[in-house]
Design an enzyme around this catalytic site. Structure first.
Site, mmCIF file in Angstrom:
data_model
loop_
_atom_site.group_PDB
_atom_site.id
_atom_site.type_symbol
_atom_site.label_atom_id
_atom_site.label_comp_id
_atom_site.label_asym_id
_atom_site.label_seq_id
_atom_site.Cartn_x
_atom_site.Cartn_y
_atom_site.Cartn_z
ATOM 1 N N ARG A 126 -5.355 0.691 -5.013
ATOM 2 C CA ARG A 126 -4.159 0.972 -4.205
ATOM 3 C C ARG A 126 -4.098 2.428 -3.741
ATOM 4 O O ARG A 126 -3.013 2.997 -3.639
ATOM 5 C CB ARG A 126 -2.876 0.708 -4.991
ATOM 6 C CG ARG A 126 -2.347 -0.674 -5.051
ATOM 7 C CD ARG A 126 -1.930 -1.276 -3.753
ATOM 8 N NE ARG A 126 -1.802 -2.709 -3.952
ATOM 9 C CZ ARG A 126 -0.700 -3.288 -4.427
ATOM 10 N NH1 ARG A 126 0.364 -2.592 -4.674
ATOM 11 N NH2 ARG A 126 -0.694 -4.571 -4.624
ATOM 12 N N ARG A 173 2.166 3.245 -0.536
ATOM 13 C CA ARG A 173 3.467 3.873 -0.268
ATOM 14 C C ARG A 173 3.661 5.255 -0.860
ATOM 15 O O ARG A 173 4.593 5.956 -0.486
ATOM 16 C CB ARG A 173 4.587 2.949 -0.750
ATOM 17 C CG ARG A 173 4.827 1.795 0.204
ATOM 18 C CD ARG A 173 5.666 0.732 -0.455
ATOM 19 N NE ARG A 173 4.935 0.182 -1.598
ATOM 20 C CZ ARG A 173 5.374 -0.792 -2.381
ATOM 21 N NH1 ARG A 173 6.559 -1.307 -2.177
ATOM 22 N NH2 ARG A 173 4.650 -1.238 -3.371
ATOM 23 N N ARG A 212 2.864 2.230 8.362
ATOM 24 C CA ARG A 212 3.468 0.952 7.993
ATOM 25 C C ARG A 212 4.702 0.673 8.854
ATOM 26 O O ARG A 212 4.898 -0.442 9.322
ATOM 27 C CB ARG A 212 3.819 1.023 6.511
ATOM 28 C CG ARG A 212 4.691 -0.044 5.960
ATOM 29 C CD ARG A 212 3.877 -1.242 5.517
ATOM 30 N NE ARG A 212 4.655 -2.067 4.619
ATOM 31 C CZ ARG A 212 5.690 -2.816 4.976
ATOM 32 N NH1 ARG A 212 6.076 -2.856 6.224
ATOM 33 N NH2 ARG A 212 6.334 -3.548 4.088
ATOM 34 N N ASP A 261 -5.003 -7.595 1.796
ATOM 35 C CA ASP A 261 -4.298 -8.039 0.600
ATOM 36 C C ASP A 261 -4.942 -9.316 0.097
ATOM 37 O O ASP A 261 -5.539 -10.068 0.881
ATOM 38 C CB ASP A 261 -2.815 -8.275 0.901
ATOM 39 C CG ASP A 261 -2.002 -8.346 -0.386
ATOM 40 O OD1 ASP A 261 -1.618 -7.285 -0.892
ATOM 41 O OD2 ASP A 261 -1.794 -9.464 -0.899
ATOM 42 N N TYR A 280 -0.204 -17.404 -7.245
ATOM 43 C CA TYR A 280 0.772 -17.085 -6.186
ATOM 44 C C TYR A 280 1.055 -18.312 -5.327
ATOM 45 O O TYR A 280 2.188 -18.548 -4.899
ATOM 46 C CB TYR A 280 0.254 -15.948 -5.300
ATOM 47 C CG TYR A 280 0.412 -14.586 -5.928
ATOM 48 C CD1 TYR A 280 1.627 -13.897 -5.846
ATOM 49 C CD2 TYR A 280 -0.632 -13.985 -6.606
ATOM 50 C CE1 TYR A 280 1.783 -12.656 -6.434
ATOM 51 C CE2 TYR A 280 -0.492 -12.734 -7.195
ATOM 52 C CZ TYR A 280 0.723 -12.075 -7.104
ATOM 53 O OH TYR A 280 0.884 -10.852 -7.692
HETATM 54 O O1 CP3 Z 1 -5.650 0.521 -1.371
HETATM 55 C C1 CP3 Z 1 -6.028 -0.604 -1.793
HETATM 56 O O2 CP3 Z 1 -6.201 -0.828 -3.002
HETATM 57 C C2 CP3 Z 1 -6.381 -1.670 -0.783
HETATM 58 C C3 CP3 Z 1 -5.362 -2.576 -0.400
HETATM 59 C C4 CP3 Z 1 -4.775 -3.577 -1.385
HETATM 60 C C5 CP3 Z 1 -3.420 -3.977 -1.302
HETATM 61 N N1 CP3 Z 1 -3.222 -4.993 -2.175
HETATM 62 C C6 CP3 Z 1 -2.422 -3.388 -0.393
HETATM 63 C C7 CP3 Z 1 -0.988 -3.619 -0.637
HETATM 64 C C8 CP3 Z 1 -5.368 -4.337 -2.406
HETATM 65 C C9 CP3 Z 1 -6.780 -4.252 -2.941
HETATM 66 C C10 CP3 Z 1 -4.378 -5.243 -2.872
HETATM 67 C C11 CP3 Z 1 -4.652 -6.250 -3.926
HETATM 68 C C12 CP3 Z 1 -3.552 -7.073 -4.422
HETATM 69 N N2 CP3 Z 1 -2.482 -7.581 -3.725
HETATM 70 C C13 CP3 Z 1 -3.478 -7.576 -5.736
HETATM 71 C C14 CP3 Z 1 -4.513 -7.349 -6.813
HETATM 72 C C15 CP3 Z 1 -4.358 -6.018 -7.468
HETATM 73 C C16 CP3 Z 1 -3.105 -5.871 -8.290
HETATM 74 O O3 CP3 Z 1 -2.257 -5.059 -7.900
HETATM 75 O O4 CP3 Z 1 -2.985 -6.560 -9.321
HETATM 76 C C17 CP3 Z 1 -2.302 -8.335 -5.839
HETATM 77 C C18 CP3 Z 1 -1.809 -9.047 -7.076
HETATM 78 C C19 CP3 Z 1 -1.692 -8.344 -4.562
HETATM 79 C C20 CP3 Z 1 -0.457 -9.062 -4.145
HETATM 80 C C21 CP3 Z 1 0.586 -8.122 -3.688
HETATM 81 N N3 CP3 Z 1 0.562 -7.435 -2.490
HETATM 82 C C22 CP3 Z 1 1.764 -7.759 -4.359
HETATM 83 C C23 CP3 Z 1 2.176 -8.283 -5.740
HETATM 84 C C24 CP3 Z 1 2.453 -6.865 -3.552
HETATM 85 C C25 CP3 Z 1 3.835 -6.303 -3.790
HETATM 86 C C26 CP3 Z 1 3.847 -5.251 -4.821
HETATM 87 C C27 CP3 Z 1 4.006 -3.933 -4.158
HETATM 88 O O5 CP3 Z 1 3.359 -2.981 -4.598
HETATM 89 O O6 CP3 Z 1 4.811 -3.881 -3.207
HETATM 90 C C28 CP3 Z 1 1.657 -6.624 -2.409
HETATM 91 C C29 CP3 Z 1 1.976 -5.724 -1.289
HETATM 92 C C30 CP3 Z 1 0.973 -4.633 -1.007
HETATM 93 N N4 CP3 Z 1 -0.375 -4.804 -0.945
HETATM 94 C C31 CP3 Z 1 1.274 -3.274 -0.712
HETATM 95 C C32 CP3 Z 1 0.057 -2.632 -0.479
HETATM 96 C C33 CP3 Z 1 -0.160 -1.210 -0.084
HETATM 97 C C34 CP3 Z 1 2.667 -2.666 -0.596
HETATM 98 C C35 CP3 Z 1 3.347 -3.289 0.579
HETATM 99 C C36 CP3 Z 1 4.104 -2.378 1.501
HETATM 100 O O7 CP3 Z 1 3.526 -1.522 2.183
HETATM 101 O O8 CP3 Z 1 5.322 -2.578 1.596
#
Ligand code: CP3
Length: 347
Positions: free
Chosen positions: A31, A35, A44, A81, A157
């Protein structure tokens, strides 16, 4: 020490994934685009919704590059994602502000039969275009990591409709109708292999499989729904001619890591924050390890963080090691703590 070591490869991360002990270790953070960075929040907002950002190759490439410009990480991870896959298969996926993802829950075998693997190609092509742009825009020494969610985690999910701490909906479904659940896993294995092979063809030079919700399964279910599908995904990648190193990240149950490694043949194991240094050292005698600084220690910063960084780097100095967190960066992280971390690892 294993798998065609390539000592002259200019990408340090790939050397480490090939089994070499690199000093200082290569570093990237899960990540790392997100944010906590003001420039991410600006892009974003420009994109509108989160999925709109994922499906805009110009903007997705831009946010992937932001942390590379700031910190010069050894690897960039494609911005997308794990829930792109259910979206591409035709399930409704929404990201609500501050609430995490919501999916239309998958309830029946009919729902599984309706998953549309053919339709997924168009959406995967958009993500592949982001990869293509990145390979052109990244510095040549930066490794580009593609990724997907592991079948189990994506299935949790799809069935639950949201993230949950115990994955009760998916676990119950899998107990009540293991054959039906296996059909879902089979679709996810094949479509994830298509998706990842497309990322590699577009220029990704390593892959990570995120099994974020691997932690709550009893041992038989761990074998059946974590190890076997990951092994099948590795075989499906091989069948598609993919040769690049794959990092497995089965989060939440350190007791199964040896078996996971032996059965799946991943090139590296991502270690979550619960994995002990002793376990990381013993795994690193067999393979590359990645991890495992606590993301909350990165929020707190200070002397405790410095001490733990030194401890990790010191313990794994002679072994194939990639510095990372034990889970993703959280939004509260001060960007200057990330700069301090990178400096300290490279000192
Ligand atoms: O920078 C990176 O790592 C690359 C991008 C990336 C994202 N999600 C961007 C993202 C990667 C590799 C993921 C993987 C992901 N997504 C996982 C596996 C890793 C982990 O965290 O366990 C999972 C379970 C998800 C599903 C997911 N996507 C969730 C649960 C959420 C909400 C939680 C949160 O932090 O808001 C997301 C949204 C998400 N994916 C964001 C980002 C940057 C935040 C969304 C936003 O910008 O509002």
């Amino acid at each position: 020490m294993k798998r065609s070591p390539n000592l002259t490869h200019p990408r340090r991360m790939l050397q480490a994934l090939g089994g070499e002990a690199i000093s200082p270790p290569p570093i990237w953070l899960m990540r790392q685009a997100g944010r906590y960075l003001p420039e991410y929040r600006a892009t974003r907002t420009q994109a509108g919704g989160f999925l709109d950002l994922c499906y805009r190759p110009d903007l997705a490439a831009e946010v992937t590059l932001q942390p590379i410009r700031r910190y010069g990480f050894d690897a960039a991870i494609l911005f997308a994602d794990i829930l792109i896959v259910p979206d591409a298969l035709g399930r409704r996926v929404r990201f609500l502000e501050g609430e995490g993802p919501q999916l239309e829950p998958l309830r029946t075998r009919d729902d599984i039969a309706r998953l549309d693997r053919k339709a997924s190609a168009a959406k995967y092509a958009i993500i592949a275009e982001t990869v293509q742009r990145l390979r052109q825009d990244l510095p040549s020494e930066t490794t580009l990591i593609g990724f997907c969610g592991a079948p189990w985690t994506v299935a949790t999910y799809m069935i639950g409709g949201a993230g949950s701490s115990d994955q009760a909906a998916a676990r119950t479904f899998a107990y009540r109708d293991p054959e039906g659940f296996q059909q879902l896993i089979d679709v996810l294995v094949e479509t994830s292999a298509d998706y990842l092979a497309g990322q590699v063809a577009a220029g990704a030079d390593a892959l990570q499989i995120f099994d974020s919700w691997a932690g709550n399964l009893p041992e038989d279910e761990y074998r059946r729904w974590i190890i076997a599908p990951t092994k099948a995904l590795m075989a499906a990648l091989q069948a598609r001619g993919v040769k690049c190193p794959v990092i497995g990240f089965p989060r939440g149950n350190p007791l199964h890591l040896d078996e996971y490694l032996a059965a799946t043949g991943v090139a590296a194991i991502g270690c979550d924050t619960t994995v002990t240094l002793a376990t990381m050292k013993s795994l690193a005698a067999k393979t590359t390890v990645q991890g495992n600084l606590d993301p909350l220690l990165l929020v707190a910063g200070g002397g405790r963080m410095d001490a733990r960084i030194d401890e990790l780097v010191g313990a794994l100095r002679e072994r194939p090691f990639v510095f990372n967190l034990g889970h993703g960066i959280v939004p509260e992280t001060p960007p200057e703590h990330v700069a301090r971390l990178v400096d300290r690892v490279r000192r």
